[in-house]
Motif scaffolding. Structure first.
Motif, short mmCIF file in Angstrom:
data_model
loop_
_atom_site.label_atom_id
_atom_site.label_comp_id
_atom_site.label_asym_id
_atom_site.label_seq_id
_atom_site.Cartn_x
_atom_site.Cartn_y
_atom_site.Cartn_z
N ARG A 297 33.23 11.28 -52.46
CA ARG A 297 32.45 12.25 -51.70
C ARG A 297 31.39 12.97 -52.52
O ARG A 297 30.67 13.81 -52.01
N GLY A 298 31.29 12.64 -53.82
CA GLY A 298 30.23 13.17 -54.65
C GLY A 298 30.52 14.48 -55.36
O GLY A 298 29.64 15.04 -56.00
N TYR A 299 31.75 14.97 -55.26
CA TYR A 299 32.10 16.23 -55.91
C TYR A 299 32.50 16.02 -57.37
O TYR A 299 32.53 16.96 -58.16
N VAL A 300 32.82 14.80 -57.72
CA VAL A 300 33.16 14.42 -59.09
C VAL A 300 32.33 13.19 -59.43
O VAL A 300 32.10 12.33 -58.57
N ALA A 301 31.87 13.13 -60.67
CA ALA A 301 31.12 11.97 -61.16
C ALA A 301 31.92 11.32 -62.28
O ALA A 301 32.65 12.00 -63.00
N LEU A 302 31.79 10.00 -62.40
CA LEU A 302 32.48 9.25 -63.44
C LEU A 302 31.46 8.64 -64.39
O LEU A 302 30.56 7.92 -63.95
N ASN A 303 31.61 8.92 -65.67
CA ASN A 303 30.82 8.27 -66.70
C ASN A 303 31.60 7.03 -67.12
O ASN A 303 32.62 7.14 -67.80
N LYS A 304 31.16 5.87 -66.68
CA LYS A 304 31.91 4.63 -66.93
C LYS A 304 31.89 4.22 -68.40
O LYS A 304 32.74 3.45 -68.82
N ARG A 305 30.96 4.75 -69.16
CA ARG A 305 30.88 4.41 -70.57
C ARG A 305 32.10 4.93 -71.33
O ARG A 305 32.71 4.22 -72.11
N ASN B 238 28.39 19.48 -55.62
CA ASN B 238 28.77 20.88 -55.84
C ASN B 238 27.56 21.81 -55.75
O ASN B 238 27.70 22.98 -55.39
N LEU B 239 26.38 21.29 -56.07
CA LEU B 239 25.17 22.09 -55.95
C LEU B 239 24.92 22.49 -54.50
O LEU B 239 24.45 23.60 -54.23
N MET B 240 25.20 21.59 -53.58
CA MET B 240 25.03 21.90 -52.17
C MET B 240 25.93 23.07 -51.77
O MET B 240 25.50 23.97 -51.06
N LEU B 241 27.15 23.06 -52.26
CA LEU B 241 28.07 24.15 -51.93
C LEU B 241 27.57 25.47 -52.50
O LEU B 241 27.59 26.49 -51.81
N SER B 242 27.14 25.44 -53.74
CA SER B 242 26.69 26.69 -54.37
C SER B 242 25.40 27.20 -53.73
O SER B 242 25.23 28.41 -53.59
N SER B 243 24.51 26.32 -53.33
CA SER B 243 23.27 26.79 -52.71
C SER B 243 23.56 27.39 -51.33
O SER B 243 22.91 28.34 -50.92
N GLY B 244 24.52 26.87 -50.64
CA GLY B 244 24.92 27.44 -49.36
C GLY B 244 25.53 28.82 -49.52
O GLY B 244 25.33 29.71 -48.71
#
Length: 93
Positions: A52-60, A70-76
């Motif tokens: 859902r885009g709330y966590v990102a995975l660095n595959k490296r 999370n930016l969407m939530l904070s801007s709201g």
């Protein structure tokens, strides 16, 4: 954790709050240790947050960090909230 709280919801918030406190992200094992929960029980939460885009995975390096959603939530929050009043309430507590 307060026993009256909904455990799965608390677990999701623990994950997000823990990731918010890191600069370089955490592996699943590190997340598990940080919130004192078995990694196997965190996998469904992490997968859902990732999808859902709330966590990102660095595959490296296989580290998780907060996702852009999370930016969407904070801007709201800031758009329609009195941040000063909220801060005062938190400081009183």
């Amino acid at each position: 954790m307060n026993s009256e709280l909904h455990r799965p919801t608390s677990r999701v918030l623990d994950l997000l709050e823990t990731l918010a406190g890191t600069e370089n992200g955490l592996t699943l094992t590190e997340l598990s240790r940080a919130i004192d929960a078995p990694a196997s029980s965190l996998i469904p939460f992490v997968r859902t947050l990732l999808a859902r885009g709330y966590v990102a995975l660095n595959k490296r390096d296989m580290t998780y960090s907060l996702g852009a959603k999370n930016l969407m939530l904070s801007s709201g929050f800031t758009a329609g909230s009195d941040v000063y009043a909220l801060a005062q309430d938190e400081m009183r507590k």
